[in-house]
Design a protein around this motif. Structure first.
Motif, PDB file in Angstrom:
ATOM      1  N   ALA A  58     108.893 -70.140  55.543  1.00 36.39           N
ATOM      2  CA  ALA A  58     110.099 -69.460  55.063  1.00 36.39           C
ATOM      3  C   ALA A  58     109.494 -67.982  54.608  1.00 36.39           C
ATOM      4  O   ALA A  58     110.245 -66.974  54.688  1.00 36.39           O
ATOM      5  CB  ALA A  58     110.952 -70.059  53.844  1.00 36.39           C
ATOM      6  N   LYS A  59     108.419 -67.845  53.978  1.00 37.62           N
ATOM      7  CA  LYS A  59     107.851 -66.733  53.390  1.00 37.62           C
ATOM      8  C   LYS A  59     107.506 -65.835  54.370  1.00 37.62           C
ATOM      9  O   LYS A  59     107.830 -64.479  54.373  1.00 37.62           O
ATOM     10  CB  LYS A  59     106.826 -67.035  52.330  1.00 37.62           C
ATOM     11  CG  LYS A  59     107.231 -67.411  50.926  1.00 37.62           C
ATOM     12  CD  LYS A  59     105.951 -68.077  50.284  1.00 37.62           C
ATOM     13  CE  LYS A  59     106.293 -68.539  48.906  1.00 37.62           C
ATOM     14  NZ  LYS A  59     104.937 -68.942  48.003  1.00 37.62           N
ATOM     15  N   TRP A  60     107.035 -66.404  55.591  1.00 41.38           N
ATOM     16  CA  TRP A  60     106.511 -65.681  56.779  1.00 41.38           C
ATOM     17  C   TRP A  60     107.659 -64.819  57.385  1.00 41.38           C
ATOM     18  O   TRP A  60     107.718 -63.781  57.619  1.00 41.38           O
ATOM     19  CB  TRP A  60     105.797 -66.375  57.744  1.00 41.38           C
ATOM     20  CG  TRP A  60     105.416 -65.602  58.789  1.00 41.38           C
ATOM     21  CD1 TRP A  60     104.046 -65.030  58.848  1.00 41.38           C
ATOM     22  CD2 TRP A  60     105.970 -65.507  60.231  1.00 41.38           C
ATOM     23  NE1 TRP A  60     104.020 -64.272  59.982  1.00 41.38           N
ATOM     24  CE2 TRP A  60     104.993 -64.601  61.051  1.00 41.38           C
ATOM     25  CE3 TRP A  60     107.103 -65.914  60.526  1.00 41.38           C
ATOM     26  CZ2 TRP A  60     105.493 -64.443  62.345  1.00 41.38           C
ATOM     27  CZ3 TRP A  60     107.399 -65.630  61.982  1.00 41.38           C
ATOM     28  CH2 TRP A  60     106.550 -64.878  62.670  1.00 41.38           C
ATOM     29  N   VAL A  61     108.845 -65.795  57.468  1.00 38.70           N
ATOM     30  CA  VAL A  61     110.143 -65.191  58.168  1.00 38.70           C
ATOM     31  C   VAL A  61     110.677 -64.182  57.186  1.00 38.70           C
ATOM     32  O   VAL A  61     110.773 -63.027  57.743  1.00 38.70           O
ATOM     33  CB  VAL A  61     111.026 -66.276  58.337  1.00 38.70           C
ATOM     34  CG1 VAL A  61     112.531 -65.650  58.703  1.00 38.70           C
ATOM     35  CG2 VAL A  61     110.735 -67.129  59.466  1.00 38.70           C
TER      36      VAL A  61
ATOM     37  N   ASP B 138     109.058 -61.957  54.982  1.00 35.16           N
ATOM     38  CA  ASP B 138     108.186 -61.069  55.014  1.00 35.16           C
ATOM     39  C   ASP B 138     108.013 -60.195  56.277  1.00 35.16           C
ATOM     40  O   ASP B 138     107.582 -58.877  56.479  1.00 35.16           O
ATOM     41  CB  ASP B 138     106.580 -61.712  54.841  1.00 35.16           C
ATOM     42  CG  ASP B 138     106.479 -62.107  53.492  1.00 35.16           C
ATOM     43  OD1 ASP B 138     107.151 -61.772  52.432  1.00 35.16           O
ATOM     44  OD2 ASP B 138     105.377 -62.675  52.933  1.00 35.16           O
ATOM     45  N   ASN B 139     108.428 -60.800  57.443  1.00 35.72           N
ATOM     46  CA  ASN B 139     108.612 -60.135  58.834  1.00 35.72           C
ATOM     47  C   ASN B 139     110.235 -59.774  59.159  1.00 35.72           C
ATOM     48  O   ASN B 139     110.520 -59.392  60.138  1.00 35.72           O
ATOM     49  CB  ASN B 139     108.128 -61.073  59.892  1.00 35.72           C
ATOM     50  CG  ASN B 139     106.525 -61.155  59.727  1.00 35.72           C
ATOM     51  OD1 ASN B 139     105.870 -60.304  60.168  1.00 35.72           O
ATOM     52  ND2 ASN B 139     106.097 -62.155  59.176  1.00 35.72           N
ATOM     53  N   HIS B 140     110.895 -59.718  58.201  1.00 39.17           N
ATOM     54  CA  HIS B 140     112.269 -59.232  58.271  1.00 39.17           C
ATOM     55  C   HIS B 140     113.002 -59.679  59.242  1.00 39.17           C
ATOM     56  O   HIS B 140     113.756 -58.805  60.042  1.00 39.17           O
ATOM     57  CB  HIS B 140     112.109 -57.626  58.314  1.00 39.17           C
ATOM     58  CG  HIS B 140     110.994 -57.091  57.097  1.00 39.17           C
ATOM     59  ND1 HIS B 140     111.689 -56.880  55.872  1.00 39.17           N
ATOM     60  CD2 HIS B 140     109.868 -56.615  57.350  1.00 39.17           C
ATOM     61  CE1 HIS B 140     110.539 -56.517  55.083  1.00 39.17           C
ATOM     62  NE2 HIS B 140     109.453 -56.204  55.993  1.00 39.17           N
TER      63      HIS B 140
ATOM     64  N   LEU C 147     119.704 -68.711  50.274  1.00 39.22           N
ATOM     65  CA  LEU C 147     118.894 -67.879  49.608  1.00 39.22           C
ATOM     66  C   LEU C 147     118.801 -66.444  50.408  1.00 39.22           C
ATOM     67  O   LEU C 147     119.043 -65.471  49.636  1.00 39.22           O
ATOM     68  CB  LEU C 147     117.272 -68.188  49.190  1.00 39.22           C
ATOM     69  CG  LEU C 147     117.392 -69.698  48.373  1.00 39.22           C
ATOM     70  CD1 LEU C 147     115.830 -70.150  48.152  1.00 39.22           C
ATOM     71  CD2 LEU C 147     118.049 -69.407  47.101  1.00 39.22           C
ATOM     72  N   PHE C 148     118.464 -66.728  51.574  1.00 41.28           N
ATOM     73  CA  PHE C 148     118.038 -65.534  52.268  1.00 41.28           C
ATOM     74  C   PHE C 148     119.521 -64.774  52.986  1.00 41.28           C
ATOM     75  O   PHE C 148     119.606 -63.694  53.509  1.00 41.28           O
ATOM     76  CB  PHE C 148     117.440 -65.421  53.641  1.00 41.28           C
ATOM     77  CG  PHE C 148     115.699 -65.805  53.122  1.00 41.28           C
ATOM     78  CD1 PHE C 148     115.493 -65.866  51.945  1.00 41.28           C
ATOM     79  CD2 PHE C 148     115.090 -66.263  54.127  1.00 41.28           C
ATOM     80  CE1 PHE C 148     114.180 -66.412  51.224  1.00 41.28           C
ATOM     81  CE2 PHE C 148     113.919 -66.610  53.557  1.00 41.28           C
ATOM     82  CZ  PHE C 148     113.524 -66.763  52.364  1.00 41.28           C
ATOM     83  N   GLY C 149     120.622 -65.773  53.233  1.00 41.85           N
ATOM     84  CA  GLY C 149     121.795 -65.601  54.142  1.00 41.85           C
ATOM     85  C   GLY C 149     121.419 -65.191  55.429  1.00 41.85           C
ATOM     86  O   GLY C 149     122.139 -64.327  56.099  1.00 41.85           O
ATOM     87  N   LEU C 150     120.423 -65.770  56.055  1.00 43.54           N
ATOM     88  CA  LEU C 150     119.878 -65.992  57.393  1.00 43.54           C
ATOM     89  C   LEU C 150     120.479 -66.980  58.397  1.00 43.54           C
ATOM     90  O   LEU C 150     120.397 -67.917  57.941  1.00 43.54           O
ATOM     91  CB  LEU C 150     118.451 -65.901  57.401  1.00 43.54           C
ATOM     92  CG  LEU C 150     117.772 -65.432  58.553  1.00 43.54           C
ATOM     93  CD1 LEU C 150     117.227 -64.336  58.778  1.00 43.54           C
ATOM     94  CD2 LEU C 150     116.363 -66.496  58.380  1.00 43.54           C
TER      95      LEU C 150
END
Length: 110
Positions: free
Chosen positions: A16-19, A21-23, A61-64
């Motif tokens: 999740a952090k990698w996704v 951080d890579n926007h 959390l991200f709305g992704l």
């Protein structure tokens, strides 16, 4: 399907952090679920569906948006046929208040 197991992206906080951080603006895959089911903890113990990490991070959390069951084989064949591997991808879900899922209505513009 009867085993309630499927392949997918490894669902961890590190992923999740990698996704993040890579926007990434969205994620999609051609499997029944975007992340591996059942989720497993670091000790390898199988967890329940409520313990899916990426779904909780991405959606809440991200709305992704998460796309699942996309026909990526047909897309890759079109890329090979046209010799173009860059395109605008758009996907507009149905506008249903309170809805929790929708056909992707995806379109790749070469």
């Amino acid at each position: 399907m009867g085993t309630h197991q499927c392949c997918g992206v490894h669902g961890t906080e590190e992923t999740a952090k990698w996704v993040w951080d890579n926007h990434f603006a969205a994620v999609a895959g051609d499997a029944i679920a975007f992340e591996t089911i059942p989720p497993v903890n670091p000790d390898g113990e199988a967890l329940g569906i409520a313990d899916l990490v990426l779904h909780q991070y991405f959606l809440s959390l991200f709305g992704l948006p998460i796309g699942e069951l996309w026909d990526l084989k047909a897309l890759s064949e079109q890329c090979k046929k046209s010799g173009k591997y860059s395109f605008l991808l758009t996907s507009v879900p149905l506008n249903v208040p309170g809805g929790i899922g929708s056909p992707p209505n995806a379109l790749a513009l070469f």
